[in-house]
Design a protein around this motif. Structure first.
Motif, short mmCIF file in Angstrom:
data_model
loop_
_atom_site.label_atom_id
_atom_site.label_comp_id
_atom_site.label_asym_id
_atom_site.label_seq_id
_atom_site.Cartn_x
_atom_site.Cartn_y
_atom_site.Cartn_z
N VAL A 131 6.90 -20.33 -10.25
CA VAL A 131 6.03 -20.40 -9.08
C VAL A 131 6.73 -19.67 -7.96
O VAL A 131 7.87 -20.00 -7.61
CB VAL A 131 5.73 -21.87 -8.68
CG1 VAL A 131 4.90 -21.91 -7.39
CG2 VAL A 131 5.00 -22.60 -9.80
N ILE A 147 -2.69 -15.58 -9.53
CA ILE A 147 -3.08 -16.48 -8.45
C ILE A 147 -3.92 -17.56 -9.08
O ILE A 147 -5.01 -17.30 -9.59
CB ILE A 147 -3.88 -15.73 -7.36
CG1 ILE A 147 -3.04 -14.60 -6.76
CG2 ILE A 147 -4.32 -16.72 -6.27
CD1 ILE A 147 -3.78 -13.70 -5.80
N TYR A 186 4.92 -18.87 -4.97
CA TYR A 186 4.28 -19.17 -3.68
C TYR A 186 3.29 -20.30 -3.87
O TYR A 186 2.59 -20.35 -4.87
CB TYR A 186 3.55 -17.93 -3.16
CG TYR A 186 3.03 -18.08 -1.75
CD1 TYR A 186 3.89 -18.09 -0.66
CD2 TYR A 186 1.67 -18.21 -1.51
CE1 TYR A 186 3.42 -18.22 0.64
CE2 TYR A 186 1.19 -18.34 -0.22
CZ TYR A 186 2.06 -18.35 0.85
OH TYR A 186 1.59 -18.49 2.13
N LYS A 187 3.29 -21.24 -2.93
CA LYS A 187 2.27 -22.30 -2.94
C LYS A 187 1.98 -22.73 -1.52
O LYS A 187 2.69 -22.40 -0.61
CB LYS A 187 2.69 -23.48 -3.79
CG LYS A 187 4.05 -24.08 -3.55
CD LYS A 187 4.33 -25.18 -4.55
CE LYS A 187 5.75 -25.65 -4.47
NZ LYS A 187 6.06 -26.69 -5.40
N GLU A 189 -1.85 -28.96 -11.05
CA GLU A 189 -0.87 -29.93 -10.56
C GLU A 189 0.44 -29.85 -11.35
O GLU A 189 1.52 -30.03 -10.78
CB GLU A 189 -1.43 -31.35 -10.59
CG GLU A 189 -2.44 -31.62 -9.50
CD GLU A 189 -1.91 -31.32 -8.10
OE1 GLU A 189 -0.77 -31.72 -7.77
OE2 GLU A 189 -2.63 -30.65 -7.33
N TYR A 196 1.58 -11.12 -12.02
CA TYR A 196 1.34 -12.25 -11.13
C TYR A 196 0.00 -12.88 -11.49
O TYR A 196 -0.90 -12.20 -11.98
CB TYR A 196 1.25 -11.78 -9.66
CG TYR A 196 2.56 -11.30 -9.11
CD1 TYR A 196 3.41 -12.19 -8.47
CD2 TYR A 196 2.93 -9.97 -9.20
CE1 TYR A 196 4.61 -11.75 -7.93
CE2 TYR A 196 4.13 -9.52 -8.67
CZ TYR A 196 4.96 -10.42 -8.04
OH TYR A 196 6.15 -9.98 -7.52
N TYR A 213 1.67 -27.10 -12.66
CA TYR A 213 2.37 -25.92 -12.14
C TYR A 213 3.02 -26.24 -10.79
O TYR A 213 4.19 -25.93 -10.56
CB TYR A 213 1.41 -24.74 -11.96
CG TYR A 213 1.10 -23.99 -13.23
CD1 TYR A 213 2.05 -23.16 -13.82
CD2 TYR A 213 -0.14 -24.10 -13.83
CE1 TYR A 213 1.76 -22.47 -14.99
CE2 TYR A 213 -0.44 -23.42 -15.00
CZ TYR A 213 0.52 -22.60 -15.57
OH TYR A 213 0.23 -21.92 -16.72
N LEU A 214 2.25 -26.88 -9.91
CA LEU A 214 2.75 -27.17 -8.57
C LEU A 214 3.94 -28.11 -8.59
O LEU A 214 4.84 -28.01 -7.76
CB LEU A 214 1.62 -27.75 -7.70
CG LEU A 214 0.52 -26.77 -7.33
CD1 LEU A 214 -0.63 -27.50 -6.65
CD2 LEU A 214 1.05 -25.65 -6.44
N LYS A 240 -4.26 -21.84 -4.88
CA LYS A 240 -3.30 -22.92 -4.60
C LYS A 240 -1.85 -22.53 -4.88
O LYS A 240 -0.95 -23.12 -4.32
CB LYS A 240 -3.66 -24.17 -5.41
CG LYS A 240 -4.96 -24.80 -4.96
CD LYS A 240 -4.87 -25.28 -3.53
CE LYS A 240 -6.16 -25.84 -3.01
NZ LYS A 240 -6.05 -26.28 -1.63
N CYS A 241 -1.64 -21.57 -5.77
CA CYS A 241 -0.27 -21.09 -5.99
C CYS A 241 -0.30 -19.73 -6.68
O CYS A 241 -1.33 -19.31 -7.20
CB CYS A 241 0.58 -22.09 -6.77
SG CYS A 241 0.23 -22.25 -8.52
N TYR A 249 1.64 -14.35 0.77
CA TYR A 249 2.79 -14.29 -0.13
C TYR A 249 3.60 -13.02 0.10
O TYR A 249 4.83 -13.07 0.22
CB TYR A 249 2.34 -14.39 -1.60
CG TYR A 249 3.42 -13.99 -2.57
CD1 TYR A 249 4.60 -14.72 -2.67
CD2 TYR A 249 3.28 -12.85 -3.37
CE1 TYR A 249 5.61 -14.33 -3.54
CE2 TYR A 249 4.28 -12.48 -4.25
CZ TYR A 249 5.45 -13.21 -4.32
OH TYR A 249 6.45 -12.83 -5.17
N VAL A 253 2.04 -17.58 -9.49
CA VAL A 253 3.14 -17.59 -10.45
C VAL A 253 3.41 -16.16 -10.90
O VAL A 253 2.52 -15.30 -10.85
CB VAL A 253 2.86 -18.49 -11.67
CG1 VAL A 253 2.69 -19.94 -11.25
CG2 VAL A 253 1.66 -18.03 -12.46
#
Length: 151
Positions: free
Chosen positions: A148, A73, A150-151, A41, A71, A43-44, A82-83, A12, A85
């Motif tokens: 979000v 993770i 980064y994913k 899911e 942040y 969030y993604l 997985k992401c 990231y 935020v």
């Protein structure tokens, strides 16, 4: 940080023009193991842009309250990142005064306050005795609004 989580964070950071100075980075699953993947899911997919917790839980755990710029993770139920935020807004509300905006931003169920309330009462109830809470409606809730990054 575990190696894979550390690598994920570094991946990231490589996408940024400038690294954040002294970032506060939390690592963990959303909710609990039973609902972690379902919330992840949300969030993604962009349906979940906020999460709420009780201030008393933070205080009793000795944790700092959320702040803009933090942040998180988010791991799946297997502990895999997985992401990421980033907190963009923090609000404090009494439990019984949660707004439609918060219910919609949490992205769960039919997005109504009624669903939000039912789900959160069920989630918090097992902990109320340990937290010495007798009336959940009178407790202060902290809601973090996220993006979000980064994913």
């Amino acid at each position: 940080m575990e190696d894979r989580v550390h690598e994920f964070w570094e991946e990231y950071l490589e996408t940024l023009e400038a690294r954040p100075a002294r970032p506060n980075v939390e690592i963990g699953i959303a909710g609990n193991e039973a609902i972690a993947d379902e919330l992840l899911e949300l969030y993604l997919s962009g349906k979940k842009t906020a999460g709420s917790g009780l201030v008393k839980d933070y205080e009793l755990a000795g944790d700092e309250l959320p702040k803009v710029g933090n942040y998180w993770i988010i791991l799946n139920s297997k502990g895999e990142p997985k992401c990421i935020v980033k907190t963009i807004r923090v609000e404090f509300t009494r439990f019984d005064q949660v707004t439609e905006e918060i219910a919609r931003a949490e992205g769960e169920g039919d997005l109504s306050i009624e669903h939000w309330r039912k789900a959160h009462v069920e989630f918090f109830t097992p902990y109320l005795k340990d937290w010495q809470i007798s009336n959940l409606d009178e407790e202060t809730l902290v809601t973090e609004f996220y993006e979000v990054v980064y994913k």
